[in-house]
Design a protein around this motif. Structure first.
Motif, short mmCIF file in Angstrom:
data_model
loop_
_atom_site.label_atom_id
_atom_site.label_comp_id
_atom_site.label_asym_id
_atom_site.label_seq_id
_atom_site.Cartn_x
_atom_site.Cartn_y
_atom_site.Cartn_z
N SER A 84 50.99 38.71 42.91
CA SER A 84 50.28 38.92 43.77
C SER A 84 50.98 39.79 44.82
N LYS A 90 43.64 39.67 40.52
CA LYS A 90 42.42 40.33 39.86
C LYS A 90 42.37 40.32 38.47
N ASN A 115 46.50 47.21 37.65
CA ASN A 115 45.89 47.22 39.06
C ASN A 115 46.73 48.07 39.80
N MET A 122 45.63 45.27 44.76
CA MET A 122 44.93 44.17 43.82
C MET A 122 46.14 43.72 42.93
N GLY A 380 37.36 46.53 42.18
CA GLY A 380 38.07 46.68 43.28
C GLY A 380 37.05 47.43 44.57
#
Length: 447
Positions: A84, A90, A115, A122, A380
């Motif tokens: 993260s 995500k 991502n 994300m 997103g």
């Protein structure tokens, strides 16, 4: 340098030796990223990649549910919250009997890079259950989804972890999952993406992964002053990704000749036009039928039971089914039959020996973490629309998707150009994805 890679992999293997898919994904990244790390003083000695391969959190839980006959079943649910550093976790949820920790860790690891490549804030995650939706009634699916969410809701949220769909999790399942989340939390938030258009979903979301796969391939073809126009395209799979990859390929003037599912593939040498594709969409999405039923309506087509379509002559191949569906022999067949471009619509569909064959032949090859990033990119965009409490038009979302895929392609060119006219898109995607996450991790300290 190979000694460094081997030492790193030995350490990863000692902790994850029973997880072959995860080890395969890590090996592929390590081969290109570790030499880059060694050349950059800022990353040396920080063990960034070792920290990346360890999930921040791995959650498993029991999912009891009752079938239509009143019998109680128990499945295992998972959520892997991988990284993260650049944003909330995500990644999709997969309901399939093969789901286990190895597959979900590989998907979550890939998702972290994917991502990052989208340029959207994300992080990477993935989840699911070893539940098979095939043959289940809508009520059984609902009861399973409600039971699954009754545990998962504790670990997700619009600023923590935003799941989406994947294999076995479509609009129906997302609806049931969202309904239970909304009830348990007593709030209406954009915690799941892939929602229905009337309750927070985004236009172009179902099409996004397939469209994005073709947009990326189109960008690769442009580097050779070529295009999809007049090309023969072979596609595996017949779900959302394959369907919309076929649709976009048709829009660009190509001739699509195959689609497949786990039972085999169909070959239509006349071409799968828009009318035939509409038939497939109805067959697979509404009737939940098998691709073999295609030949009952279109008698000129042939069905090859238990086979994959990689033996069919083509210019462009789009593997859109599942991981490790294309092996070294398949790659050789594609090359012998004139294939000049492969763009992955699925996650890690090409085995390492297949990728080696493509690189050896120096054809255009796009790894899934780059070419199939359109799905999560549009997720997103759905998150952004939910936060703004507004909806964008199909054209707006599609244009944003094109821009994101163009940006990903440019990043791959930046880091993958070998200086002799060949672009290693695997290397480019891995390094570009790594840099953004690594820089964020360095800035945030040892956490």
């Amino acid at each position: 340098m190979q000694d460094k890679i081997n030492t790193f992999m030995d350490e990863v293997r000692s902790r994850n030796g029973h997880e072959p898919e995860f080890l395969q994904a890590v090996q592929e990244v390590a081969e290109t990223v570790i030499p880059y790390i060694a050349s950059q003083e800022i990353y040396n000695g920080k063990n960034i990649l070792l920290r990346m391969v360890e999930p921040e959190r791995a959650i498993t839980f029991r999912v009891p549910w009752v079938d239509d006959d009143g019998e109680i079943h128990v499945n295992r649910g998972y959520r892997i919250q991988m990284n993260s550093a650049i944003g909330p976790y995500k990644g999709g949820l997969r309901f399939h009997p093969t789901v286990d920790m190895s597959i979900l860790k590989f998907l979550a690891f890939e998702q972290t890079f994917k991502n990052s490549l989208t340029t959207l804030p994300m992080g990477g995650g993935k989840g699911g259950a070893d539940f098979d939706p095939k043959g289940k009634s809508d009520d059984e699916i609902m009861r399973f989804c409600h039971s699954f969410m009754s545990e998962l809701f504790r670990h997700i949220g619009p600023n923590t972890d935003i799941p989406a769909g994947d294999i076995g999790v479509g609009g129906r399942e997302i609806g049931f999952l969202f309904g239970m989340y909304r009830k348990l939390r007593n709030e209406f938030t954009g915690v799941l993406t892939g929602k229905g258009l009337t309750w927070g979903g985004s236009l172009i979301r179902p099409e996004a992964t397939g469209y994005g796969t073709v947009y990326f391939a189109e960008n690769m073809m442009k580097t050779k002053n070529d295009s999809f126009d007049g090309k023969t395209v072979v596609i595996s799979g017949s779900g959302n990704v394959a369907q919309f990859a076929a649709e976009k390929a048709l829009h660009l003037g190509a001739k699509v000749v195959t689609l497949s599912d786990s039972s085999g593939y169909i070959l239509d040498e006349d071409g799968i036009d828009e009318e035939k594709l509409e038939f497939v969409m109805t067959l697979k999405n509404e009737k939940r039928g098998r691709i073999s039923e295609y030949i009952d309506t279109y008698s000129n087509a042939k069905f090859f039971e238990g086979e994959t379509p990689w033996e069919v002559p083509c210019d462009i191949a789009l593997p859109c089914a599942t991981q490790n569906e294309l092996n070294g022999e398949d790659a050789q067949k594609l090359l012998e039959n004139g294939c000049i471009c492969v763009s992955e619509g699925a996650n890690m569909p090409s085995m390492p020996e297949a990728i080696a064959e493509f690189h050896k032949a120096k054809i255009l090859f796009a790894p899934g973490k780059a070419s199939n990033a359109g799905g999560v990119a549009t997720s997103g965009l759905e998150m952004s629309q939910n936060s703004l409490r507004m909806s964008w038009s199909s054209e707006e979302v599609d244009n944003k998707l094109k821009d994101i895929m163009n940006d990903i392609h440019e990043k791959c060119l930046e880091y993958g150009d070998d200086g002799n006219g060949f672009t290693d898109y695997v290397k480019g995607a891995n390094i570009a994805g790594f840099v953004k996450v690594a820089d964020a991790m360095l800035a945030q300290g040892v956490v």
